[in-house]
Design a protein around this motif. Structure first.
Motif, PDB file in Angstrom:
ATOM      1  N   LEU A 146       1.395  12.892   0.523  1.00 48.69           N
ATOM      2  CA  LEU A 146       1.394  11.771   1.069  1.00 48.69           C
ATOM      3  C   LEU A 146       0.981  11.929   2.609  1.00 48.69           C
ATOM      4  O   LEU A 146       0.156  11.052   3.034  1.00 48.69           O
ATOM      5  N   THR A 147       0.962  13.135   3.335  1.00 50.42           N
ATOM      6  CA  THR A 147       0.428  13.431   4.411  1.00 50.42           C
ATOM      7  C   THR A 147      -1.012  13.693   4.240  1.00 50.42           C
ATOM      8  O   THR A 147      -1.701  13.099   5.310  1.00 50.42           O
TER       9      THR A 147
ATOM     10  N   ALA B 155       0.630   4.011  -2.829  1.00 51.24           N
ATOM     11  CA  ALA B 155       0.366   5.528  -2.496  1.00 51.24           C
ATOM     12  C   ALA B 155       1.572   6.355  -3.042  1.00 51.24           C
ATOM     13  O   ALA B 155       1.173   7.575  -3.440  1.00 51.24           O
ATOM     14  N   LEU B 156       2.678   5.930  -2.789  1.00 44.88           N
ATOM     15  CA  LEU B 156       3.734   6.896  -3.443  1.00 44.88           C
ATOM     16  C   LEU B 156       3.599   7.019  -4.881  1.00 44.88           C
ATOM     17  O   LEU B 156       3.884   8.153  -5.625  1.00 44.88           O
TER      18      LEU B 156
ATOM     19  N   GLU C  94      -6.636   8.589   5.786  1.00 44.30           N
ATOM     20  CA  GLU C  94      -6.873   7.365   6.001  1.00 44.30           C
ATOM     21  C   GLU C  94      -7.054   7.343   7.675  1.00 44.30           C
ATOM     22  O   GLU C  94      -7.974   6.490   8.168  1.00 44.30           O
TER      23      GLU C  94
ATOM     24  N   ASP D  51      -2.751  11.931   2.348  1.00 42.24           N
ATOM     25  CA  ASP D  51      -3.323  10.449   2.295  1.00 42.24           C
ATOM     26  C   ASP D  51      -3.401  10.054   3.429  1.00 42.24           C
ATOM     27  O   ASP D  51      -4.612   9.223   3.763  1.00 42.24           O
ATOM     28  N   ARG D  52      -2.500  10.053   4.376  1.00 39.48           N
ATOM     29  CA  ARG D  52      -2.182   9.469   5.423  1.00 39.48           C
ATOM     30  C   ARG D  52      -3.371   9.980   6.338  1.00 39.48           C
ATOM     31  O   ARG D  52      -3.801   9.294   7.184  1.00 39.48           O
TER      32      ARG D  52
ATOM     33  N   PRO E 212       0.890  -1.188  -0.110  1.00 37.10           N
ATOM     34  CA  PRO E 212      -0.142   0.030  -0.110  1.00 37.10           C
ATOM     35  C   PRO E 212       0.772   1.289   0.136  1.00 37.10           C
ATOM     36  O   PRO E 212       0.456   2.340  -0.745  1.00 37.10           O
ATOM     37  N   GLU E 213       1.892   1.194   0.784  1.00 35.20           N
ATOM     38  CA  GLU E 213       2.925   2.344   0.781  1.00 35.20           C
ATOM     39  C   GLU E 213       3.370   2.790  -0.773  1.00 35.20           C
ATOM     40  O   GLU E 213       3.464   3.852  -1.057  1.00 35.20           O
ATOM     41  N   HIS E 214       3.816   1.658  -1.329  1.00 34.28           N
ATOM     42  CA  HIS E 214       4.056   1.948  -2.640  1.00 34.28           C
ATOM     43  C   HIS E 214       3.452   2.430  -3.641  1.00 34.28           C
ATOM     44  O   HIS E 214       3.476   3.413  -4.368  1.00 34.28           O
TER      45      HIS E 214
END
Length: 187
Positions: free
Chosen positions: A155-156, A100-101, A162, A158-159, A96-98
């Motif tokens: 990315l912030t 999202a990146l 979540e 997105d986090r 998921p991290e990849h």
């Protein structure tokens, strides 16, 4: 009639016919469409010369066939090389991290995205990134800095989204438990 109007008229009149003819030559509909589109692109690059042709459709057909042949030859050479070196390494990371990146990178302007990818993913030094992109080293440094900032913000966001979604789900679960009067025991 302007040169652009002539090309538009020829396109409307013979695009499908040319695609059908090239499909018979290539055996691949998408390849035929791309070859014909490339022929029209070349006509648009020199509209006055195209307007002066006696038989524009014949010229387009010849160009499209030549494009298809060139692509076929290049593909054959590439296929031979790929057979010799073996199957490509697996690079698709489904974490998921990849993902999202990658999604965040797609949200950046092209210059920043290219600089970040070449510098951080391909591990090229700033000077090589500059040479590859045809810009100065200072421009690459600027794009890297701005790209990192924009990427961090994306990315912030997105986090944070979540975390809010998880918190909202917990609240909804708690409210449902309170309404039914039963606690849901989960392991």
């Amino acid at each position: 009639m302007s040169d652009g109007d002539l090309i538009s008229e020829v396109y409307a009149g013979c695009f499908r016919r040319l695609v059908v003819q090239l499909y018979a030559v290539t055996g691949d509909l998408s390849e035929a469409q791309e070859a014909v589109q490339e022929a029209f692109t070349r006509a648009l690059a020199a509209p006055r010369r195209f307007a002066g042709l006696e038989n524009p459709e014949s010229w387009l057909r010849r160009v499209a066939v030549n494009v298809a042949r060139s692509r076929y030859r290049r593909r054959r050479v590439l296929d031979g090389l790929l057979r010799r070196i073996g199957p490509p390494p697996a690079v698709a990371d489904r974490a998921p991290e990849h993902l999202a990146l990658l999604a965040a990178l797609r949200g950046l302007p092209d210059g920043q995205r290219h600089a970040l990818a070449l510098h951080y993913l391909v591990d090229l030094p700033v000077d090589e990134v500059a040479a590859t992109l045809g810009v100065s080293a200072g421009t690459v440094k600027s794009r890297l800095s701005r790209g990192r900032q924009a990427l961090a913000a994306l990315l912030t966001d997105d986090r944070d989204h979540e975390v809010r979604r998880d918190r909202d789900q917990e609240r909804a679960d708690t409210a449902e438990t309170m309404q039914t009067g039963r606690a849901d025991v989960r392991s």
